[in-house]
Write a protein that holds these residues in place. Structure first.
Motif, PDB file in Angstrom:
ATOM      1  N   GLY A  95       0.788  -1.223   0.000  1.00  0.00           N
ATOM      2  CA  GLY A  95       0.000   0.000   0.000  1.00  0.00           C
ATOM      3  C   GLY A  95       0.821   1.273   0.000  1.00  0.00           C
ATOM      4  N   ARG A  96       2.153   1.170  -0.059  1.00  0.00           N
ATOM      5  CA  ARG A  96       3.023   2.353  -0.018  1.00  0.00           C
ATOM      6  C   ARG A  96       3.916   2.366  -1.253  1.00  0.00           C
ATOM      7  NH1 ARG A  96       3.763   0.299   5.206  1.00  0.00           N
ATOM      8  NH2 ARG A  96       5.925  -0.230   4.711  1.00  0.00           N
ATOM      9  N   PRO A  97       3.615   3.191  -2.245  1.00  0.00           N
ATOM     10  CA  PRO A  97       4.435   3.225  -3.460  1.00  0.00           C
ATOM     11  C   PRO A  97       5.883   3.616  -3.200  1.00  0.00           C
ATOM     12  CG  PRO A  97       2.342   4.372  -3.794  1.00  0.00           C
ATOM     13  CD  PRO A  97       2.432   4.071  -2.337  1.00  0.00           C
ATOM     14  N   VAL A  98       6.153   4.309  -2.108  1.00  0.00           N
ATOM     15  CA  VAL A  98       7.480   4.859  -1.864  1.00  0.00           C
ATOM     16  C   VAL A  98       8.565   3.793  -1.799  1.00  0.00           C
ATOM     17  CG1 VAL A  98       7.255   4.846   0.654  1.00  0.00           C
ATOM     18  CG2 VAL A  98       8.760   6.515  -0.455  1.00  0.00           C
ATOM     19  N   ASP A  99       8.228   2.562  -1.397  1.00  0.00           N
ATOM     20  CA  ASP A  99       9.254   1.524  -1.290  1.00  0.00           C
ATOM     21  C   ASP A  99       9.052   0.399  -2.313  1.00  0.00           C
ATOM     22  OD1 ASP A  99       7.029   0.323  -0.237  1.00  0.00           O
ATOM     23  OD2 ASP A  99       7.927  -0.225   1.686  1.00  0.00           O
ATOM     24  N   ASP A 100       8.323   0.691  -3.381  1.00  0.00           N
ATOM     25  CA  ASP A 100       8.070  -0.339  -4.394  1.00  0.00           C
ATOM     26  C   ASP A 100       9.345  -0.792  -5.101  1.00  0.00           C
ATOM     27  OD1 ASP A 100       5.446  -0.784  -3.979  1.00  0.00           O
ATOM     28  OD2 ASP A 100       4.712   0.183  -5.791  1.00  0.00           O
ATOM     29  N   PHE A 101      10.320   0.119  -5.257  1.00  0.00           N
ATOM     30  CA  PHE A 101      11.554  -0.247  -5.946  1.00  0.00           C
ATOM     31  C   PHE A 101      12.553  -0.845  -4.949  1.00  0.00           C
ATOM     32  CE2 PHE A 101      11.178   2.949  -9.728  1.00  0.00           C
ATOM     33  CZ  PHE A 101      10.001   2.331 -10.107  1.00  0.00           C
ATOM     34  N   THR A 102      12.112  -1.894  -4.256  1.00  0.00           N
ATOM     35  CA  THR A 102      12.990  -2.624  -3.340  1.00  0.00           C
ATOM     36  C   THR A 102      13.757  -3.674  -4.137  1.00  0.00           C
ATOM     37  OG1 THR A 102      11.488  -2.303  -1.465  1.00  0.00           O
ATOM     38  CG2 THR A 102      13.097  -4.086  -1.294  1.00  0.00           C
ATOM     39  N   LYS A 103      15.076  -3.572  -4.090  1.00  0.00           N
ATOM     40  CA  LYS A 103      15.916  -4.446  -4.895  1.00  0.00           C
ATOM     41  C   LYS A 103      15.990  -5.857  -4.337  1.00  0.00           C
ATOM     42  CE  LYS A 103      19.875  -2.707  -6.091  1.00  0.00           C
ATOM     43  NZ  LYS A 103      21.175  -2.010  -5.991  1.00  0.00           N
ATOM     44  N   ASN A 104      16.349  -6.781  -5.200  1.00  0.00           N
ATOM     45  CA  ASN A 104      16.530  -8.176  -4.811  1.00  0.00           C
ATOM     46  C   ASN A 104      17.961  -8.355  -4.284  1.00  0.00           C
ATOM     47  OD1 ASN A 104      16.129 -10.935  -4.503  1.00  0.00           O
ATOM     48  ND2 ASN A 104      16.636 -11.386  -6.636  1.00  0.00           N
ATOM     49  N   THR A 105      18.227  -7.751  -3.150  1.00  0.00           N
ATOM     50  CA  THR A 105      19.566  -7.775  -2.567  1.00  0.00           C
ATOM     51  C   THR A 105      19.471  -7.990  -1.054  1.00  0.00           C
ATOM     52  OG1 THR A 105      19.502  -5.356  -2.260  1.00  0.00           O
ATOM     53  CG2 THR A 105      20.528  -6.177  -4.282  1.00  0.00           C
ATOM     54  N   PHE A 132      17.223  -4.491 -12.894  1.00  0.00           N
ATOM     55  CA  PHE A 132      18.341  -5.414 -13.119  1.00  0.00           C
ATOM     56  C   PHE A 132      18.504  -6.374 -11.945  1.00  0.00           C
ATOM     57  CE2 PHE A 132      22.940  -6.301 -14.028  1.00  0.00           C
ATOM     58  CZ  PHE A 132      22.748  -6.784 -15.316  1.00  0.00           C
ATOM     59  N   SER A 133      18.116  -5.944 -10.746  1.00  0.00           N
ATOM     60  CA  SER A 133      18.255  -6.820  -9.579  1.00  0.00           C
ATOM     61  C   SER A 133      17.271  -7.988  -9.620  1.00  0.00           C
ATOM     62  CB  SER A 133      18.061  -6.014  -8.287  1.00  0.00           C
ATOM     63  OG  SER A 133      16.692  -5.722  -8.052  1.00  0.00           O
ATOM     64  N   TRP A 134      16.190  -7.863 -10.435  1.00  0.00           N
ATOM     65  CA  TRP A 134      15.174  -8.911 -10.496  1.00  0.00           C
ATOM     66  C   TRP A 134      15.270  -9.745 -11.772  1.00  0.00           C
ATOM     67  CZ3 TRP A 134      12.779 -10.510  -6.380  1.00  0.00           C
ATOM     68  CH2 TRP A 134      12.614  -9.634  -5.310  1.00  0.00           C
ATOM     69  N   LYS A 135      16.389  -9.662 -12.497  1.00  0.00           N
ATOM     70  CA  LYS A 135      16.590 -10.501 -13.683  1.00  0.00           C
ATOM     71  C   LYS A 135      16.866 -11.930 -13.224  1.00  0.00           C
ATOM     72  CE  LYS A 135      21.552  -9.538 -14.058  1.00  0.00           C
ATOM     73  NZ  LYS A 135      22.037 -10.903 -13.843  1.00  0.00           N
ATOM     74  N   LEU A 136      16.529 -12.892 -14.074  1.00  0.00           N
ATOM     75  CA  LEU A 136      16.710 -14.299 -13.725  1.00  0.00           C
ATOM     76  C   LEU A 136      17.788 -14.973 -14.547  1.00  0.00           C
ATOM     77  CD1 LEU A 136      12.989 -15.373 -13.285  1.00  0.00           C
ATOM     78  CD2 LEU A 136      14.600 -14.633 -11.544  1.00  0.00           C
ATOM     79  N   LEU A 137      18.368 -14.244 -15.510  1.00  0.00           N
ATOM     80  CA  LEU A 137      19.437 -14.780 -16.350  1.00  0.00           C
ATOM     81  C   LEU A 137      20.680 -13.917 -16.184  1.00  0.00           C
ATOM     82  CD1 LEU A 137      17.385 -15.424 -19.630  1.00  0.00           C
ATOM     83  CD2 LEU A 137      17.891 -17.060 -17.801  1.00  0.00           C
ATOM     84  N   ASN A 138      21.848 -14.523 -16.355  1.00  0.00           N
ATOM     85  CA  ASN A 138      23.092 -13.805 -16.120  1.00  0.00           C
ATOM     86  C   ASN A 138      23.567 -12.983 -17.311  1.00  0.00           C
ATOM     87  OD1 ASN A 138      23.432 -14.761 -13.469  1.00  0.00           O
ATOM     88  ND2 ASN A 138      24.336 -16.675 -14.214  1.00  0.00           N
ATOM     89  N   ASN A 139      23.096 -13.315 -18.508  1.00  0.00           N
ATOM     90  CA  ASN A 139      23.628 -12.672 -19.715  1.00  0.00           C
ATOM     91  C   ASN A 139      22.716 -11.577 -20.262  1.00  0.00           C
ATOM     92  OD1 ASN A 139      21.620 -14.444 -20.438  1.00  0.00           O
ATOM     93  ND2 ASN A 139      22.621 -15.163 -22.311  1.00  0.00           N
ATOM     94  N   CYS A 140      21.953 -10.923 -19.384  1.00  0.00           N
ATOM     95  CA  CYS A 140      21.012  -9.893 -19.833  1.00  0.00           C
ATOM     96  C   CYS A 140      21.697  -8.530 -19.916  1.00  0.00           C
ATOM     97  CB  CYS A 140      19.830  -9.794 -18.878  1.00  0.00           C
ATOM     98  SG  CYS A 140      18.869 -11.311 -18.769  1.00  0.00           S
ATOM     99  N   PRO A 200      21.965  -6.750   2.269  1.00  0.00           N
ATOM    100  CA  PRO A 200      20.765  -6.270   2.969  1.00  0.00           C
ATOM    101  C   PRO A 200      19.788  -5.582   2.033  1.00  0.00           C
ATOM    102  CG  PRO A 200      22.616  -4.819   3.380  1.00  0.00           C
ATOM    103  CD  PRO A 200      23.182  -6.001   2.646  1.00  0.00           C
ATOM    104  N   ILE A 201      18.554  -5.415   2.488  1.00  0.00           N
ATOM    105  CA  ILE A 201      17.502  -4.799   1.687  1.00  0.00           C
ATOM    106  C   ILE A 201      17.895  -3.374   1.317  1.00  0.00           C
ATOM    107  CG2 ILE A 201      15.108  -3.979   1.737  1.00  0.00           C
ATOM    108  CD1 ILE A 201      14.455  -6.380   3.507  1.00  0.00           C
ATOM    109  N   GLU A 202      17.662  -3.043   0.046  1.00  0.00           N
ATOM    110  CA  GLU A 202      17.998  -1.713  -0.445  1.00  0.00           C
ATOM    111  C   GLU A 202      16.855  -1.188  -1.309  1.00  0.00           C
ATOM    112  OE1 GLU A 202      21.356   0.470  -3.295  1.00  0.00           O
ATOM    113  OE2 GLU A 202      21.647  -1.604  -2.615  1.00  0.00           O
ATOM    114  N   ILE A 203      16.446   0.047  -1.072  1.00  0.00           N
ATOM    115  CA  ILE A 203      15.411   0.708  -1.871  1.00  0.00           C
ATOM    116  C   ILE A 203      16.089   1.752  -2.748  1.00  0.00           C
ATOM    117  CG2 ILE A 203      13.316   2.115  -1.813  1.00  0.00           C
ATOM    118  CD1 ILE A 203      12.745   0.912   0.961  1.00  0.00           C
ATOM    119  N   THR A 204      15.717   1.796  -4.007  1.00  0.00           N
ATOM    120  CA  THR A 204      16.323   2.720  -4.947  1.00  0.00           C
ATOM    121  C   THR A 204      15.249   3.452  -5.721  1.00  0.00           C
ATOM    122  OG1 THR A 204      17.833   2.897  -6.845  1.00  0.00           O
ATOM    123  CG2 THR A 204      16.460   0.928  -6.723  1.00  0.00           C
TER     124      THR A 204
END
Length: 305
Positions: free
Chosen positions: A145-155, A169-177, A157-161
């Motif tokens: 319900g809070r758009p402010v932290d929607d860009f939470t990276k798949n890292t 790029f943090s949520w890609k599933l292939l290495n060669n993208c 410790p947790i990081e919001i950008t």
């Protein structure tokens, strides 16, 4: 969460992003129990560096299914099927058609995935669902319900950008993208682009509004009409782009609880000519015959009629 056209993404909590970067990305994952996951293959499409959904893979518990353009799906045993005749179940996943939309339901999750068979995708998490708010990850955000932290990276410790490319790029599933890039805006530089913008604006003027921002859909319609050549290449007509964005808007209004009536046969006038969309069955037929492999085709009622 919507993933529409030339990779226009709106998260569960209403934040928007758009990028160019062909790869397989996680759209929505249960970060706590890993009980479900929804991935999308974004591939290059059109002649202006556009990217759009080519297939969607859905996992629920031990069950899985993959959806492709042309209303085709691939089951866990590798057998491709079309979806017109009867509802289909694969363990804890069920598939049915609603109009031209494939609707996939995940048992015990109160989550559904709707795919238009071309490049439009919606993921719906019902209110009161057993999914814990804030515990979803992926390009669709965290559903808290809070758009402010929607860009939470798949890292960790947790990081919001706020950097959309870094987030994606943090949520890609292939290495060669490739690293995601800002989408190029071409509409202002070519005459045909300015014309397409005008067509979209006039079409949306001819319909009512609802509790959904119409501007987002006019923008998507305008950009995709002159940047994304996918539909032109397949159907030799950009009207399917514009009409698809109208249908996306109509569906969003319905989801918001403020449905609208759209007369697709009369959407205004341009240079003395009536703007109209093919009816749902005609549009369905064009897409189906252009994209579904011949070996998998069935004869849905609207094609035989």
């Amino acid at each position: 969460c919507f993933v529409l056209g030339n990779n226009h993404i709106t998260t569960f909590d209403g934040k928007r992003l758009q990028f160019n970067g062909a790869c397989t990305y996680a759209l929505a994952i249960d970060n706590i129990k890993l009980s479900f996951a929804i991935y999308a293959d974004l591939v290059e499409c059109g002649g202006q560096n556009g990217v759009c959904v080519e297939s969607v893979t859905i996992f629920n518990g031990l069950s899985s299914i993959q959806l492709y353009r042309g209303w085709v799906f691939n089951t866990a045993d590798g057998v491709k099927k079309t979806t017109f005749k009867e509802p289909y179940s694969e363990g804890s996943i069920s598939v049915k058609m609603e109009g031209y939309m494939i609707v996939v339901s995940l048992a015990d999750q109160e989550i559904s995935v709707k795919y238009d068979g071309i490049v439009g995708l919606e993921i719906v998490v019902q209110s009161g669902t057993s999914v814990i708010p804030g515990k979803i990850g992926g390009l669709c955000g965290n559903f808290n319900g809070r758009p402010v932290d929607d860009f939470t990276k798949n890292t960790w410790p947790i990081e919001i950008t706020e950097d959309f490319a870094d987030f994606a790029f943090s949520w890609k599933l292939l290495n060669n993208c490739p690293y995601p890039q800002q989408t190029r805006k071409m509409c202002n530089y070519i005459h045909e682009g300015r014309r397409q913008i005008f067509v979209c604006e006039e079409m949306f003027k001819g319909i009512g509004g609802c509790d959904v921002d119409k501007g987002l859909y006019i923008y998507g319609c305008s950009e995709d009409s002159c940047v994304l050549d996918l539909y032109s290449e397949i159907f030799h007509s950009n009207m399917l782009i514009q009409c698809s964005w109208l249908r996306y808007y109509e569906a969003a209004c319905k989801e918001a609880g403020t449905p609208i009536d759209v007369d697709y046969s009369n959407l205004g006038m341009i240079q003395g000519q009536t703007i109209s969309c093919p009816d749902e069955c005609d549009a369905f037929k064009k897409v189906y015959l252009a994209t579904c492999p011949i070996s998998l085709r069935e004869e849905p009622d609207c094609l035989s009629g």
